[in-house]
Design a protein around this motif. Structure first.
Motif, PDB file in Angstrom:
ATOM      1  N   ARG A  36       0.833  -1.197   0.000  1.00  0.00           N
ATOM      2  CA  ARG A  36       0.000   0.000   0.000  1.00  0.00           C
ATOM      3  C   ARG A  36       0.876   1.260   0.000  1.00  0.00           C
ATOM      4  NH1 ARG A  36      -4.030  -1.852   2.329  1.00  0.00           N
ATOM      5  NH2 ARG A  36      -3.046  -2.293   4.314  1.00  0.00           N
ATOM      6  N   GLN A  37       1.947   1.254   0.807  1.00  0.00           N
ATOM      7  CA  GLN A  37       2.843   2.404   0.878  1.00  0.00           C
ATOM      8  C   GLN A  37       3.602   2.612  -0.432  1.00  0.00           C
ATOM      9  OE1 GLN A  37       3.241   4.753   3.450  1.00  0.00           O
ATOM     10  NE2 GLN A  37       4.266   5.744   1.760  1.00  0.00           N
ATOM     11  N   VAL A  38       4.101   1.523  -1.003  1.00  0.00           N
ATOM     12  CA  VAL A  38       4.840   1.623  -2.273  1.00  0.00           C
ATOM     13  C   VAL A  38       3.930   2.170  -3.369  1.00  0.00           C
ATOM     14  CG1 VAL A  38       5.948   0.272  -4.105  1.00  0.00           C
ATOM     15  CG2 VAL A  38       6.548  -0.144  -1.716  1.00  0.00           C
ATOM     16  N   LEU A  39       2.721   1.649  -3.454  1.00  0.00           N
ATOM     17  CA  LEU A  39       1.792   2.116  -4.479  1.00  0.00           C
ATOM     18  C   LEU A  39       1.379   3.568  -4.245  1.00  0.00           C
ATOM     19  CD1 LEU A  39      -0.332  -1.106  -4.884  1.00  0.00           C
ATOM     20  CD2 LEU A  39       1.249  -0.124  -6.560  1.00  0.00           C
ATOM     21  N   ALA A  40       1.182   3.938  -2.991  1.00  0.00           N
ATOM     22  CA  ALA A  40       0.839   5.335  -2.689  1.00  0.00           C
ATOM     23  C   ALA A  40       1.977   6.262  -3.092  1.00  0.00           C
ATOM     24  CB  ALA A  40       0.520   5.491  -1.200  1.00  0.00           C
ATOM     25  N   ASP A  41       3.221   5.837  -2.825  1.00  0.00           N
ATOM     26  CA  ASP A  41       4.376   6.644  -3.224  1.00  0.00           C
ATOM     27  C   ASP A  41       4.446   6.795  -4.742  1.00  0.00           C
ATOM     28  OD1 ASP A  41       5.123   6.969  -0.587  1.00  0.00           O
ATOM     29  OD2 ASP A  41       6.757   5.500  -0.667  1.00  0.00           O
ATOM     30  N   GLU A  42       4.186   5.699  -5.452  1.00  0.00           N
ATOM     31  CA  GLU A  42       4.231   5.741  -6.917  1.00  0.00           C
ATOM     32  C   GLU A  42       3.146   6.630  -7.494  1.00  0.00           C
ATOM     33  OE1 GLU A  42       6.393   4.724  -9.332  1.00  0.00           O
ATOM     34  OE2 GLU A  42       7.616   4.457  -7.526  1.00  0.00           O
ATOM     35  N   GLY A  43       2.025   6.719  -6.824  1.00  0.00           N
ATOM     36  CA  GLY A  43       0.925   7.551  -7.294  1.00  0.00           C
ATOM     37  C   GLY A  43       1.013   9.003  -6.858  1.00  0.00           C
ATOM     38  N   ASN A  44       2.057   9.356  -6.126  1.00  0.00           N
ATOM     39  CA  ASN A  44       2.196  10.698  -5.570  1.00  0.00           C
ATOM     40  C   ASN A  44       2.961  11.587  -6.553  1.00  0.00           C
ATOM     41  OD1 ASN A  44       2.902  13.008  -4.164  1.00  0.00           O
ATOM     42  ND2 ASN A  44       3.220  11.922  -2.238  1.00  0.00           N
TER      43      ASN A  44
END
Length: 84
Positions: A36-44
């Motif tokens: 979830r954190q990795v994907l949130a970072d990628e979407g930021n």
């Protein structure tokens, strides 16, 4: 009220999962929270803009900083011949 959450299901090979599990443990997270954190970072978008600006700044001014302040000592893993 928070917007509704969406779900993403991803299948990965065992080797990839094991690597993700190791990284999650190193970050003190379980695999779903780490993903979830990795994907949130990628979407930021702001994060990506910052990283691009930092890369540009480093390319333009990195040698000046190194000349003025010296080079940082290698990380401990690098001194043993292992990449960090």
């Amino acid at each position: 009220m928070a917007p509704p959450k969406k779900q993403i299901n991803v299948r990965v090979d065992s080797e990839v999962y094991d690597a993700i599990e190791e990284r999650a443990a190193a970050a003190g997270l379980d695999v779903p929270d780490y993903a979830r954190q990795v994907l949130a970072d990628e979407g930021n978008d702001l994060r990506h803009r910052f990283l691009n600006a930092a890369a540009h700044f480093t390319g333009e001014w990195g040698s000046h900083f190194a000349e003025r302040f010296g080079h940082p000592a290698p990380a401990q893993d690098e001194t043993r011949g292992q990449a960090a």
